[in-house]
Design a protein around this motif. Structure first.
Motif, short mmCIF file in Angstrom:
data_model
loop_
_atom_site.label_atom_id
_atom_site.label_comp_id
_atom_site.label_asym_id
_atom_site.label_seq_id
_atom_site.Cartn_x
_atom_site.Cartn_y
_atom_site.Cartn_z
N LYS A 1 0.87 -1.17 0.00
CA LYS A 1 0.00 0.00 0.00
C LYS A 1 0.91 1.22 0.00
N THR A 2 0.74 2.10 -0.95
CA THR A 2 1.65 3.24 -1.08
C THR A 2 1.47 4.27 0.02
N LYS A 3 0.31 4.34 0.64
CA LYS A 3 0.07 5.35 1.65
C LYS A 3 0.41 4.87 3.06
N LYS A 4 0.85 3.61 3.20
CA LYS A 4 1.18 3.06 4.52
C LYS A 4 2.67 2.77 4.63
N GLN A 5 3.52 3.57 3.99
CA GLN A 5 4.96 3.31 3.99
C GLN A 5 5.58 3.43 5.37
N ASN A 6 5.01 4.21 6.25
CA ASN A 6 5.58 4.39 7.59
C ASN A 6 5.00 3.44 8.62
N LYS A 7 4.08 2.56 8.20
CA LYS A 7 3.47 1.59 9.11
C LYS A 7 3.74 0.19 8.58
N PRO A 8 4.82 -0.45 9.00
CA PRO A 8 5.18 -1.76 8.45
C PRO A 8 4.13 -2.85 8.68
N SER A 9 3.37 -2.78 9.77
CA SER A 9 2.38 -3.82 10.02
C SER A 9 1.21 -3.73 9.05
N ALA A 10 0.92 -2.56 8.53
CA ALA A 10 -0.20 -2.37 7.62
C ALA A 10 0.27 -2.14 6.19
N LEU A 11 1.51 -2.47 5.90
CA LEU A 11 2.09 -2.15 4.60
C LEU A 11 1.58 -3.02 3.47
N LEU A 12 1.35 -4.31 3.73
CA LEU A 12 0.99 -5.24 2.66
C LEU A 12 -0.50 -5.50 2.59
N HIS A 13 -1.01 -5.59 1.39
CA HIS A 13 -2.38 -6.04 1.14
C HIS A 13 -2.26 -7.49 0.69
N LYS A 14 -2.68 -8.43 1.54
CA LYS A 14 -2.49 -9.85 1.27
C LYS A 14 -3.79 -10.49 0.81
N SER A 15 -3.66 -11.40 -0.17
CA SER A 15 -4.80 -12.20 -0.58
C SER A 15 -4.31 -13.61 -0.88
N PHE A 16 -5.01 -14.59 -0.31
CA PHE A 16 -4.67 -15.99 -0.51
C PHE A 16 -5.55 -16.56 -1.60
N MET A 17 -4.94 -17.37 -2.46
CA MET A 17 -5.68 -17.96 -3.58
C MET A 17 -5.56 -19.48 -3.52
N LYS A 18 -6.70 -20.18 -3.58
CA LYS A 18 -6.72 -21.64 -3.63
C LYS A 18 -7.61 -22.04 -4.80
N LYS A 19 -7.18 -21.72 -6.00
CA LYS A 19 -7.99 -22.01 -7.18
C LYS A 19 -7.15 -22.82 -8.15
N GLU A 20 -7.72 -23.08 -9.30
CA GLU A 20 -6.95 -23.70 -10.37
C GLU A 20 -5.97 -22.67 -10.91
N PHE A 21 -4.94 -23.17 -11.61
CA PHE A 21 -3.85 -22.28 -12.02
C PHE A 21 -4.33 -21.17 -12.94
N HIS A 22 -5.18 -21.47 -13.91
CA HIS A 22 -5.57 -20.42 -14.86
C HIS A 22 -6.43 -19.35 -14.19
N HIS A 23 -7.16 -19.69 -13.14
CA HIS A 23 -7.91 -18.68 -12.39
C HIS A 23 -6.96 -17.79 -11.58
N MET A 24 -5.93 -18.42 -10.99
CA MET A 24 -4.95 -17.63 -10.24
C MET A 24 -4.15 -16.73 -11.18
N ALA A 25 -3.82 -17.24 -12.36
CA ALA A 25 -3.07 -16.43 -13.33
C ALA A 25 -3.89 -15.23 -13.77
N LYS A 26 -5.17 -15.42 -13.96
CA LYS A 26 -6.05 -14.32 -14.35
C LYS A 26 -6.14 -13.28 -13.23
N ALA A 27 -6.22 -13.74 -11.98
CA ALA A 27 -6.30 -12.82 -10.84
C ALA A 27 -5.01 -12.02 -10.70
N VAL A 28 -3.85 -12.69 -10.85
CA VAL A 28 -2.57 -11.98 -10.76
C VAL A 28 -2.43 -10.99 -11.90
N SER A 29 -2.83 -11.40 -13.09
CA SER A 29 -2.74 -10.53 -14.25
C SER A 29 -3.61 -9.28 -14.07
N ASN A 30 -4.81 -9.48 -13.54
CA ASN A 30 -5.71 -8.35 -13.30
C ASN A 30 -5.16 -7.43 -12.21
#
Length: 143
Positions: free
Chosen positions: A73-102
Motif C-alpha cells: 500500500k503506497t500510503k502506509k509506507q511508515n506503518k510496516p504492520s499495515a504495509l501489505l495487502h495480502k490475498s490468498f488464492m486456492k484455485k486452479e492455475f488459470h484462475h490464479m493467473a487471471k487474478a494476478v494478471s488483473n
C-alpha cells in the motif's frame, strides 16, 4: 516523517546491502542476486527491488496448498504492520493467473512486473504440486 525517494534509496543500497549475493561466473562475468523481500525474480536491479520501489508485488507459497499474492500500500509506507495487502488464492492455475494478471497489470499497479509475476506464480504453483504416490505401472513392452 518525510518519505525518501526510491532512486535515492537505490543509490545507497545498490553497491552493498545485507540482501546482496554476488555469484562469479566464467572469467570476469559476475551475476548479482538479491534475497530481499518483495523481489519477484531475486535479481539485483532497481526494477525488481523491494526496498527501493513503493509499489511491489510478492507471490509466495501459503499454507494448505494456497498461494499468497501481496501488494504494498503506497500510503502506509511508515506503518510496516499495515504495509501489505495480502490475498490468498486456492484455485486452479488459470484462475490464479487471471487474478494476478488483473491485479498487477490491468489495474495499472505495476504493468512492467506482469510477466515476472506470472513467472513467479508458475514456479510457486509447480512447487506446491504433490507427487502421486503408489505403485508405478510397468511398461508391458519391456517385459
Amino acid at each position: 516523517m518525510a518519505t525518501v525517494p526510491g532512486q535515492l534509496i537505490w543509490e545507497i543500497v545498490k553497491k552493498n546491502n545485507s540482501f546482496l549475493i554476488k555469484e562469479f561466473g566464467n572469467g570476469t562475468a559476475s551475476v548479482k542476486f538479491s534475497k530481499e523481500p518483495n523481489n519477484l525474480y531475486n535479481f539485483h536491479s532497481y526494477k525488481y527491488s523491494g526496498l527501493a520501489n513503493k509499489k511491489t508485488v510478492t507471490i509466495q507459497a501459503g499454507k494448505d496448498q494456497s498461494v499468497l499474492l501481496a501488494t504494498t500500500k503506497t500510503k502506509k509506507q511508515n506503518k510496516p504492520s499495515a504495509l501489505l495487502h495480502k490475498s490468498f488464492m486456492k484455485k486452479e492455475f488459470h484462475h490464479m493467473a487471471k487474478a494476478v494478471s488483473n491485479q498487477v497489470g490491468d489495474n495499472y499497479y505495476r504493468p512492467d512486473l506482469k510477466k515476472a509475476a506470472l513467472a513467479r506464480l508458475s514456479a510457486v504453483n509447480r512447487g506446491l504440486k504433490v507427487a502421486k504416490s503408489g505403485v508405478k505401472k510397468r511398461n508391458r513392452q519391456q517385459v
